[in-house]
Design a protein around this motif. Structure first.
Motif, PDB file in Angstrom:
ATOM      1  N   GLY A 114      -1.678 -17.231  -3.431  1.00 14.25           N
ATOM      2  CA  GLY A 114      -0.273 -17.227  -3.075  1.00 14.25           C
ATOM      3  C   GLY A 114      -0.112 -17.208  -1.564  1.00 14.25           C
ATOM      4  O   GLY A 114      -1.098 -17.197  -0.818  1.00 14.25           O
ATOM      5  N   GLN A 115       1.152 -17.149  -1.110  1.00 11.22           N
ATOM      6  CA  GLN A 115       1.433 -17.195   0.329  1.00 11.22           C
ATOM      7  C   GLN A 115       1.364 -15.811   0.965  1.00 11.22           C
ATOM      8  O   GLN A 115       1.362 -15.682   2.186  1.00 11.22           O
ATOM      9  N   GLY A 116       1.346 -14.785   0.134  1.00 10.74           N
ATOM     10  CA  GLY A 116       1.235 -13.422   0.629  1.00 10.74           C
ATOM     11  C   GLY A 116       2.571 -12.733   0.805  1.00 10.74           C
ATOM     12  O   GLY A 116       3.608 -13.374   0.976  1.00 10.74           O
ATOM     13  N   THR A 117       2.542 -11.400   0.763  1.00 16.12           N
ATOM     14  CA  THR A 117       3.727 -10.585   1.019  1.00 16.12           C
ATOM     15  C   THR A 117       3.326  -9.441   1.933  1.00 16.12           C
ATOM     16  O   THR A 117       2.282  -8.813   1.739  1.00 16.12           O
ATOM     17  N   GLN A 118       4.131  -9.190   2.953  1.00 12.36           N
ATOM     18  CA  GLN A 118       3.802  -8.203   3.974  1.00 12.36           C
ATOM     19  C   GLN A 118       4.141  -6.791   3.493  1.00 12.36           C
ATOM     20  O   GLN A 118       5.256  -6.539   3.020  1.00 12.36           O
ATOM     21  N   VAL A 119       3.187  -5.897   3.646  1.00 15.04           N
ATOM     22  CA  VAL A 119       3.405  -4.471   3.398  1.00 15.04           C
ATOM     23  C   VAL A 119       3.136  -3.733   4.705  1.00 15.04           C
ATOM     24  O   VAL A 119       2.065  -3.881   5.286  1.00 15.04           O
ATOM     25  N   THR A 120       4.121  -2.976   5.156  1.00 17.03           N
ATOM     26  CA  THR A 120       3.982  -2.196   6.369  1.00 17.03           C
ATOM     27  C   THR A 120       4.280  -0.742   6.055  1.00 17.03           C
ATOM     28  O   THR A 120       5.341  -0.430   5.515  1.00 17.03           O
ATOM     29  N   VAL A 121       3.331   0.130   6.380  1.00 18.72           N
ATOM     30  CA  VAL A 121       3.474   1.553   6.104  1.00 18.72           C
ATOM     31  C   VAL A 121       3.514   2.298   7.430  1.00 18.72           C
ATOM     32  O   VAL A 121       2.557   2.249   8.206  1.00 18.72           O
ATOM     33  N   SER A 122       4.619   2.945   7.695  1.00 20.22           N
ATOM     34  CA  SER A 122       4.758   3.696   8.942  1.00 20.22           C
ATOM     35  C   SER A 122       4.338   5.145   8.729  1.00 20.22           C
ATOM     36  O   SER A 122       4.482   5.697   7.636  1.00 20.22           O
ATOM     37  N   SER A 123       3.850   5.741   9.805  1.00 26.63           N
ATOM     38  CA  SER A 123       3.368   7.134   9.717  1.00 26.63           C
ATOM     39  C   SER A 123       4.479   8.124   9.986  1.00 26.63           C
ATOM     40  O   SER A 123       5.556   7.782  10.405  1.00 26.63           O
TER      41      SER A 123
END
Length: 123
Positions: A114-123
């Motif tokens: 697939g094209q991918g999906t962004q996951v961003t986890v902030s602290s």
């Protein structure tokens, strides 16, 4: 041939949960094992989880074992990745792919990304 579209990514805080979805087109989706990989900036794409065609077996990278759960619904042509207790180091683009041959842990065993999906986890 199978076409894959990931969704469900986003920006969350450490400790939160997300569920990624990977919708597949193609009549033969239910015949294949599926996997989830992720790629962080400046790093190689790495294996996270995989599931057999009939959900009989699942496989996980040590880094996500106990926090992530892979599942699939063949009637909906969709594979999921439930991600709990997210950490900043989980930040990456997440990809699903069709397992073709070889080791489920090896990127070389997969095709139809697939094209991918962004996951961003902030602290």
């Amino acid at each position: 041939q199978v076409q894959l579209v990931e969704s469900g990514g986003g920006l969350v805080q450490a400790g939160d949960s997300l569920r990624l979805s990977c919708a597949a087109s193609g009549r033969t989706f239910s015949s294949y094992g599926m996997g989830w990989f992720r790629q962080a900036p400046g790093k190689e794409r790495e294996f996270e989880a995989a599931i057999t065609w009939n959900s009989g077996r699942t496989y996980y990278a040590d880094s996500v074992k106990g926090r992530f759960t892979i599942s699939r619904d063949n009637a909906k042509n969709t594979v999921y990745l439930q991600m709990n207790s997210l950490k900043p180091e989980d930040t990456a683009v997440y990809y699903c792919a069709v397992f073709i041959t070889g080791s489920v842990y090896s990127i070389g065993g997969y095709d139809y990304w697939g094209q991918g999906t962004q996951v961003t986890v902030s602290s």
